[in-house]
Design a protein around this motif. Structure first.
Motif, PDB file in Angstrom:
ATOM      1  N   SER A   1       0.799  -1.218   0.000  1.00  0.00           N
ATOM      2  CA  SER A   1       0.000   0.000   0.000  1.00  0.00           C
ATOM      3  C   SER A   1       0.834   1.270   0.000  1.00  0.00           C
ATOM      4  CB  SER A   1      -0.958   0.007   1.202  1.00  0.00           C
ATOM      5  OG  SER A   1      -0.217  -0.075   2.411  1.00  0.00           O
ATOM      6  N   GLY A   2       2.087   1.183   0.427  1.00  0.00           N
ATOM      7  CA  GLY A   2       2.923   2.373   0.472  1.00  0.00           C
ATOM      8  C   GLY A   2       3.808   2.552  -0.752  1.00  0.00           C
ATOM      9  N   MET A   3       3.682   1.658  -1.689  1.00  0.00           N
ATOM     10  CA  MET A   3       4.559   1.702  -2.857  1.00  0.00           C
ATOM     11  C   MET A   3       3.847   2.361  -4.029  1.00  0.00           C
ATOM     12  SD  MET A   3       7.057  -1.339  -3.945  1.00  0.00           S
ATOM     13  CE  MET A   3       5.855  -2.428  -4.675  1.00  0.00           C
ATOM     14  N   PRO A   4       4.540   3.300  -4.715  1.00  0.00           N
ATOM     15  CA  PRO A   4       3.921   3.918  -5.896  1.00  0.00           C
ATOM     16  C   PRO A   4       3.470   2.848  -6.892  1.00  0.00           C
ATOM     17  CG  PRO A   4       5.941   5.064  -5.308  1.00  0.00           C
ATOM     18  CD  PRO A   4       5.884   3.843  -4.450  1.00  0.00           C
ATOM     19  N   LYS A   5       2.345   3.093  -7.518  1.00  0.00           N
ATOM     20  CA  LYS A   5       1.741   2.078  -8.396  1.00  0.00           C
ATOM     21  C   LYS A   5       2.557   1.865  -9.664  1.00  0.00           C
ATOM     22  CE  LYS A   5      -2.074   1.132  -6.072  1.00  0.00           C
ATOM     23  NZ  LYS A   5      -1.595   1.643  -4.780  1.00  0.00           N
ATOM     24  N   GLU A   6       3.238   2.911 -10.102  1.00  0.00           N
ATOM     25  CA  GLU A   6       3.991   2.804 -11.352  1.00  0.00           C
ATOM     26  C   GLU A   6       5.484   2.813 -11.058  1.00  0.00           C
ATOM     27  OE1 GLU A   6       0.676   5.181 -14.075  1.00  0.00           O
ATOM     28  OE2 GLU A   6       2.682   6.023 -13.784  1.00  0.00           O
ATOM     29  N   ARG A   7       6.206   2.119 -11.845  1.00  0.00           N
ATOM     30  CA  ARG A   7       7.675   2.069 -11.884  1.00  0.00           C
ATOM     31  C   ARG A   7       8.310   1.299 -10.738  1.00  0.00           C
ATOM     32  NH1 ARG A   7      10.496   6.113 -11.175  1.00  0.00           N
ATOM     33  NH2 ARG A   7       9.048   7.479 -10.070  1.00  0.00           N
ATOM     34  N   PHE A   8       7.601   1.097  -9.651  1.00  0.00           N
ATOM     35  CA  PHE A   8       8.171   0.409  -8.493  1.00  0.00           C
ATOM     36  C   PHE A   8       7.632  -1.019  -8.400  1.00  0.00           C
ATOM     37  CE2 PHE A   8      10.274   3.639  -5.760  1.00  0.00           C
ATOM     38  CZ  PHE A   8       9.998   4.762  -6.519  1.00  0.00           C
ATOM     39  N   SER A   9       8.522  -1.942  -8.083  1.00  0.00           N
ATOM     40  CA  SER A   9       8.096  -3.312  -7.824  1.00  0.00           C
ATOM     41  C   SER A   9       9.043  -3.928  -6.806  1.00  0.00           C
ATOM     42  CB  SER A   9       8.078  -4.145  -9.110  1.00  0.00           C
ATOM     43  OG  SER A   9       9.380  -4.241  -9.663  1.00  0.00           O
ATOM     44  N   ALA A  10       8.547  -4.948  -6.123  1.00  0.00           N
ATOM     45  CA  ALA A  10       9.372  -5.623  -5.120  1.00  0.00           C
ATOM     46  C   ALA A  10       9.101  -7.110  -5.183  1.00  0.00           C
ATOM     47  CB  ALA A  10       9.065  -5.089  -3.720  1.00  0.00           C
ATOM     48  N   GLU A  11      10.130  -7.868  -4.846  1.00  0.00           N
ATOM     49  CA  GLU A  11       9.969  -9.305  -4.784  1.00  0.00           C
ATOM     50  C   GLU A  11      10.855  -9.861  -3.686  1.00  0.00           C
ATOM     51  OE1 GLU A  11      11.177 -10.995  -8.505  1.00  0.00           O
ATOM     52  OE2 GLU A  11      13.285 -10.580  -8.169  1.00  0.00           O
ATOM     53  N   PHE A  12      10.485 -11.029  -3.217  1.00  0.00           N
ATOM     54  CA  PHE A  12      11.267 -11.745  -2.207  1.00  0.00           C
ATOM     55  C   PHE A  12      11.179 -13.216  -2.584  1.00  0.00           C
ATOM     56  CE2 PHE A  12      13.636 -12.832   1.188  1.00  0.00           C
ATOM     57  CZ  PHE A  12      13.059 -12.967   2.447  1.00  0.00           C
ATOM     58  N   PRO A  13      12.081 -13.655  -3.454  1.00  0.00           N
ATOM     59  CA  PRO A  13      11.987 -15.016  -3.971  1.00  0.00           C
ATOM     60  C   PRO A  13      12.325 -16.066  -2.919  1.00  0.00           C
ATOM     61  CG  PRO A  13      13.981 -13.956  -4.760  1.00  0.00           C
ATOM     62  CD  PRO A  13      13.205 -12.904  -4.025  1.00  0.00           C
ATOM     63  N   LYS A  14      11.998 -17.295  -3.240  1.00  0.00           N
ATOM     64  CA  LYS A  14      12.270 -18.401  -2.325  1.00  0.00           C
ATOM     65  C   LYS A  14      13.753 -18.471  -1.969  1.00  0.00           C
ATOM     66  CE  LYS A  14      11.395 -23.351  -1.848  1.00  0.00           C
ATOM     67  NZ  LYS A  14      10.896 -24.566  -2.520  1.00  0.00           N
ATOM     68  N   GLU A  15      14.594 -18.253  -2.968  1.00  0.00           N
ATOM     69  CA  GLU A  15      16.034 -18.224  -2.744  1.00  0.00           C
ATOM     70  C   GLU A  15      16.554 -16.834  -3.117  1.00  0.00           C
ATOM     71  OE1 GLU A  15      16.038 -22.159  -1.497  1.00  0.00           O
ATOM     72  OE2 GLU A  15      17.685 -20.698  -1.459  1.00  0.00           O
ATOM     73  N   GLY A  16      17.478 -16.336  -2.322  1.00  0.00           N
ATOM     74  CA  GLY A  16      18.097 -15.065  -2.675  1.00  0.00           C
ATOM     75  C   GLY A  16      17.486 -13.887  -1.948  1.00  0.00           C
ATOM     76  N   PRO A  17      18.056 -12.712  -2.210  1.00  0.00           N
ATOM     77  CA  PRO A  17      17.622 -11.527  -1.476  1.00  0.00           C
ATOM     78  C   PRO A  17      16.294 -10.977  -1.975  1.00  0.00           C
ATOM     79  CG  PRO A  17      19.239 -10.916  -3.127  1.00  0.00           C
ATOM     80  CD  PRO A  17      19.142 -12.419  -3.168  1.00  0.00           C
ATOM     81  N   SER A  18      15.755 -10.070  -1.194  1.00  0.00           N
ATOM     82  CA  SER A  18      14.611  -9.295  -1.653  1.00  0.00           C
ATOM     83  C   SER A  18      15.132  -8.189  -2.571  1.00  0.00           C
ATOM     84  CB  SER A  18      13.872  -8.690  -0.467  1.00  0.00           C
ATOM     85  OG  SER A  18      12.827  -7.844  -0.912  1.00  0.00           O
TER      86      SER A  18
END
Lengths: 115, 108
Positions: free
Chosen positions: A58-75
């Motif tokens: 909810s705090g992330m701008p809707k455009e241009r920003f994305s985040a992930e936290f995969p099973k392996e590896g960093p966020s």
């Protein structure tokens, strides 16, 4: 037990480029939070992730920003087509349990400068 | 109006003084955090509270849920306590809100 790691610590990008910020949580932590601190302003929540899931963006701008936290590896916090207003310090925090009941441990931050 | 208000914004104290930083919030919360941000920018989580009082060394944090107020106390302040102290609340719906911070300078 190493603390929360973030890299790079400093990142310079030109307008229109992509920025990728990495966060390795503390060992055993499966909850990650991203925060942004604009110059001369307070921290703002961006996104809360568990492994492979976005819980709250909810705090992330809707455009241009994305985040992930995969099973392996960093966020990863990814900012596409950066603009000068994206210049800020981006902090990552992790917790063992949901932040509701557990302390968050903060990384040192990534300072993004957009030229 | 911000969901989280801190006072004072700036505070200068002599070494050894007892310091209080206040935090008031206007939303229902599930937990309140006190954070410390050093001049270099790093952030340390000092306390997480949902009720009552917690103590760690010279730091004490209290919260009054009914009054929607929390205080951070530093006893026998020291120049190394100089930092920005930030109050943050987490709401049941996962929203996080932060105060703008209290900048503390402890003079030797």
């Amino acid at each position: 037990n190493a603390g929360v790691m973030q890299n790079p610590r400093h990142l310079v990008r030109r307008r229109g480029q992509e920025a990728r910020l990495r966060c390795s949580p503390m060992k055993g932590h499966s909850h990650v939070y991203w925060y942004r601190q604009l110059p001369e302003e307070g921290l703002k929540f961006m996104v809360y992730l568990q492994k492979e899931n976005i819980i709250d963006e909810s705090g992330m701008p809707k455009e241009r920003f994305s985040a992930e936290f995969p099973k392996e590896g960093p966020s990863i916090l990814r900012i596409q087509q950066v603009v000068r207003g994206d210049s800020a310090a981006y902090f990552c925090a992790s917790s063992l349990l949901a932040g509701l009941v557990d302390t968050q441990y903060f990384g040192p931050g990534t300072r993004l400068t957009v030229l | 109006k911000n969901e989280v208000e801190q006072s004072p914004q700036n505070l200068t104290a002599q070494e050894g003084e007892f310091i209080t930083i206040n935090c008031s919030y206007s939303v229902g919360i599930s937990a309140l955090h006190w954070l410390q941000q050093h001049p270099g920018g790093g952030i340390v989580s000092l306390f997480m509270l949902s009720s009552g009082k917690k103590k760690h060394g010279r730091l004490i944090a209290t919260i009054n849920i009914q009054e929607k107020h929390s205080s951070l106390h530093i006893t026998a302040s020291h120049p190394r306590d100089s930092a920005v102290y930030i109050c943050a609340v987490r709401c049941p719906g996962n929203q996080f809100y932060f105060g703008t911070g209290t900048s503390l300078t402890v003079i030797p």
